[in-house]
Design a protein around this motif. Structure first.
Motif, PDB file in Angstrom:
ATOM      1  N   GLN A  31       0.827  -1.207   0.000  1.00  0.00           N
ATOM      2  CA  GLN A  31       0.000   0.000   0.000  1.00  0.00           C
ATOM      3  C   GLN A  31       0.864   1.260   0.000  1.00  0.00           C
ATOM      4  O   GLN A  31       0.613   2.187  -0.779  1.00  0.00           O
ATOM      5  CB  GLN A  31      -0.936   0.014   1.210  1.00  0.00           C
ATOM      6  N   LYS A  40      -6.021   1.717  -3.929  1.00  0.00           N
ATOM      7  CA  LYS A  40      -6.918   2.375  -2.975  1.00  0.00           C
ATOM      8  C   LYS A  40      -7.023   1.641  -1.645  1.00  0.00           C
ATOM      9  O   LYS A  40      -6.999   2.263  -0.586  1.00  0.00           O
ATOM     10  CB  LYS A  40      -8.326   2.509  -3.587  1.00  0.00           C
ATOM     11  N   SER A  41      -7.166   0.317  -1.685  1.00  0.00           N
ATOM     12  CA  SER A  41      -7.324  -0.464  -0.459  1.00  0.00           C
ATOM     13  C   SER A  41      -7.099  -1.933  -0.788  1.00  0.00           C
ATOM     14  O   SER A  41      -6.928  -2.298  -1.944  1.00  0.00           O
ATOM     15  CB  SER A  41      -8.714  -0.258   0.154  1.00  0.00           C
ATOM     16  N   TRP A  42      -7.136  -2.761   0.250  1.00  0.00           N
ATOM     17  CA  TRP A  42      -6.920  -4.192   0.078  1.00  0.00           C
ATOM     18  C   TRP A  42      -7.565  -4.965   1.219  1.00  0.00           C
ATOM     19  O   TRP A  42      -7.811  -4.407   2.289  1.00  0.00           O
ATOM     20  CB  TRP A  42      -5.425  -4.517  -0.019  1.00  0.00           C
ATOM     21  N   THR A  43      -7.826  -6.234   0.971  1.00  0.00           N
ATOM     22  CA  THR A  43      -8.295  -7.160   1.990  1.00  0.00           C
ATOM     23  C   THR A  43      -7.530  -8.470   1.828  1.00  0.00           C
ATOM     24  O   THR A  43      -7.008  -8.764   0.750  1.00  0.00           O
ATOM     25  CB  THR A  43      -9.804  -7.456   1.866  1.00  0.00           C
TER      26      THR A  43
END
Length: 104
Positions: A31, A40-43
């Motif tokens: 990130q 933008k984001s992650w999981t």
């Protein structure tokens, strides 16, 4: 159009993973390094047996949410990507299967 980059790590008998390192160190590094390209984001998901008790094809994986497919291509063309791939040995003895796609 928004896009995803999915990284899936195979569930193989000889696989050795440190998912805690992946979540606490590798993905924040990803990130911080690739955010400027549009990450933008992650999981992260640790896969479990299916409803029929079948073993999952993958041990764990991540979904990274990006501004666009072009932003993913730009990130992979950037000079920082090599350092991120070098970090893989700190949590895995396997390479991830990478899949990209547009969010519809």
């Amino acid at each position: 159009m928004p896009a995803t980059l999915n990284a899936f790590f195979p569930n193989e008998p000889d696989a050795e993973y440190n998912v805690e390192y992946y979540v606490k160190h590798h993905m924040p590094l990803v990130q911080n390094t690739l955010g400027k390209y549009g990450l933008k984001s992650w999981t992260v998901t640790k896969f479990v047996t299916g409803p029929d008790d079948s073993e999952p094809k993958y041990s764990f994986g991540s979904v990274m949410y990006w501004e666009s497919l072009e932003s993913i291509k730009n990130a992979f063309a950037g000079p920082e990507i090599g350092g991120l791939f070098e970090d893989v040995v700190n949590f895995s003895n396997k390479h991830a299967e990478l899949l990209t796609g547009e969010i519809v």
